[in-house]
Enzyme design. Structure first.
Site, PDB file in Angstrom:
ATOM      1  N   MET A  81      41.568  48.126   2.193  1.00  0.00           N
ATOM      2  CA  MET A  81      42.793  47.571   1.633  1.00  0.00           C
ATOM      3  C   MET A  81      43.035  48.065   0.207  1.00  0.00           C
ATOM      4  SD  MET A  81      42.326  43.642   2.987  1.00  0.00           S
ATOM      5  CE  MET A  81      43.898  43.113   2.293  1.00  0.00           C
ATOM      6  N   ASP A 238      40.832  45.316   6.304  1.00  0.00           N
ATOM      7  CA  ASP A 238      39.460  45.374   6.828  1.00  0.00           C
ATOM      8  C   ASP A 238      38.767  44.025   6.848  1.00  0.00           C
ATOM      9  OD1 ASP A 238      39.258  45.275   4.056  1.00  0.00           O
ATOM     10  OD2 ASP A 238      37.972  47.026   3.876  1.00  0.00           O
TER      11      ASP A 238
END
Length: 481
Positions: A81, A238
């Site tokens: 991210m 994630d």
């Protein structure tokens, strides 16, 4: 036979898993991805390398299991991210992506907080150089000609999905990390965009994480021998993908990852922001819930550092630390605050460095390893305590990540938390499995299937005798901060 592919795009590597019925692994492919560090504190990647690596992984899956790959109906993506990747009008990258651990935008964080004092109550947390918005401000200040050509902001997994499908989209879990999204509403916020200097028209549409956000291109279907059509889910950040893949879907579920960094993810029925405690709060990838995230910046990375300093392999250090504490107890070990790359939760001190006290001539590598694992366990406990302060309510704790290979670390964690922790079947593929779960829904499965539990392999209970031995050591570690 119901088959899906889950792909997890990590910072240092990408893993693709072909899964039957979201439980039986048919084939796995993994490839490393290089990180560029052109200056101290900078961290970048070539986004086309993400695409090439994903394609290589899918090539390997197709070669390993051609009959099964032909029957795939959905692909899901979870990814690292907070990246800042800007594209031109042709949707091509204008520069390498700035990653989550890029630290160059420190000054812009202070500026953004001044411009939007309540940003931590509206977005995923307080401004941090790793988050996307300050990076965009840095780019506008230092690369203005490039930013004048920027026409789209992309996140890691969304750029890969664009290459697979030709469609532009994102979803709330990952978009929440940009600090341009109002997390409570799931919509882009014009005021936040104005503060950063980004045109809201240059943002992708936001769809549900489990929605079909495109279909695999015909040429790729042919390349991998897929009958098609193959739905590609919007996907997940994630942490959200791993949490889902580990069974964290209902309010009260908590998934603790002992990885390079450590993350305590608590599923929450309400939006409970905690910027004053450096807690990140984003939408989860399951309907109607959010994810509260406390972050330990250096977890297994700290033990790796001890290994480098002492010339020991980590498995050997783990065994030696277990033998030490079994024979002597922790009292002769140093007390270590292992914040080698700063502290996020709960102090928000990115400038902090590791601190140690209690060194003496008898200190051994085993003692240092023990002190490291103990310090990380205490930091996890501090994260969860801070999350409880702001309203999150962890009830069921699951532990995943490389640190779970250490029985000592698991016992320290359960004891520091004063709660049982459980291990699950298939923990090593939690990220790809979470992505595959979203793919299953995008391909027509029921949304409620996202809440299906994951089987427990075993549970670890707190050790009262160890807890008594730890009395005072946690406060000694806190005093180092």
């Amino acid at each position: 036979m119901v088959l899906h592919v889950g792909i997890d795009l990590g910072t240092s590597g990408i893993k693709a898993v072909l899964i039957e019925n979201l439980s039986r692994v048919i084939a796995v492919a993994a490839e490393p991805v290089a990180v560029s560090r052109p200056q101290i504190g900078w961290s970048e990647q070539d986004p086309d390398l993400w695409v090439a690596t994903v394609v290589a992984c899918l090539d390997r899956l197709a070669a390993a299991a051609p009959r099964e790959i032909a029957a795939v109906r959905g692909i899901g993506l979870s990814g690292q991210m907070l990246a800042a990747l800007v594209l031109d009008a042709d949707l091509r990258p204008l520069r390498p992506a700035m990653l989550w651990n890029d630290q160059r935008a420190l000054a812009e964080c202070a500026e953004l907080l001044t411009l939007v004092p309540d940003i931590g109550r509206r977005t995923n947390g307080t401004p941090d150089p790793g988050i996307t918005a300050p990076k965009l401000m840095w780019l506008r200040r230092h690369e203005p000609a490039l930013m004048d050509r920027a026409r789209m902001l992309m996140l890691t997994k969304d750029y890969v999905r664009l290459a697979l499908t030709g469609e532009v989209a994102t979803e709330p879990s990952d978009a929440g990390g940009t600090q341009l999204l109002d997390v409570a509403t799931g919509c882009w916020d014009r005021h936040l965009c104005e503060a950063v200097g980004w045109d809201p028209a240059h943002l992708p549409p936001v769809v549900d994480s489990w929605a079909e956000a495109g279909r695999l291109k015909p040429g790729l279907l042919a390349r991998w021998g897929m009958a098609g059509p193959v739905a590609v889910a919007a996907g997940a950040g994630d942490n959200m993908g791993s949490t889902l893949g580990a069974g964290g879907a209902r309010s009260g579920d908590a998934v603790l990852t002992i990885g390079t960094s450590g993350v305590a993810c608590i599923v929450d029925a309400a939006f409970h922001p905690g910027p004053e405690r450096a807690i990140l709060t984003s939408a989860h990838v399951v309907p109607g819930v959010y994810l509260s995230m406390g972050v330990v910046m250096s977890a297994t990375a700290s033990l790796d550092w001890v290994g480098q300093m002492t010339g020991r392999q980590v498995p050997d250090l783990d065994a030696e630390a277990m033998a030490f504490v079994t024979a002597q107890g922790p009292k002769t070990a140093p007390v270590f605050l292992p914040c080698l790359t700063g502290i996020r939760t709960p102090l928000n001190r990115p400038d902090m460095t590791g601190r140690i006290t209690g060194l003496h001539p008898g200190v051994t590598p085993a003692m240092l390893a023990y002190a490291t694992m103990e310090g990380v366990a205490f930091q996890f406990a501090d994260c969860i305590a801070a999350q409880i302060e702001v309203g999150a309510r962890p009830e069921r704790l699951t532990v995943v990540g490389g640190g779970t290979r250490s029985a000592l670390w698991l016992q320290l964690l359960a004891t520091a938390l004063a709660r049982p922790v459980r291990l699950i079947e298939g923990a090593a593929i939690a990220g790809p499995r979470g992505a595959a779960c979203l793919a299953a829904v995008a391909a027509g499965g029921p949304v409620m299937a996202l809440q299906d539990p994951v089987a427990t392999s075993r549970s670890i209970l707190p050790d009262p005798a160890l807890a008594a031995r730890l009395e005072g050591r946690r406060e000694a570690m806190r005093a180092l901060a």
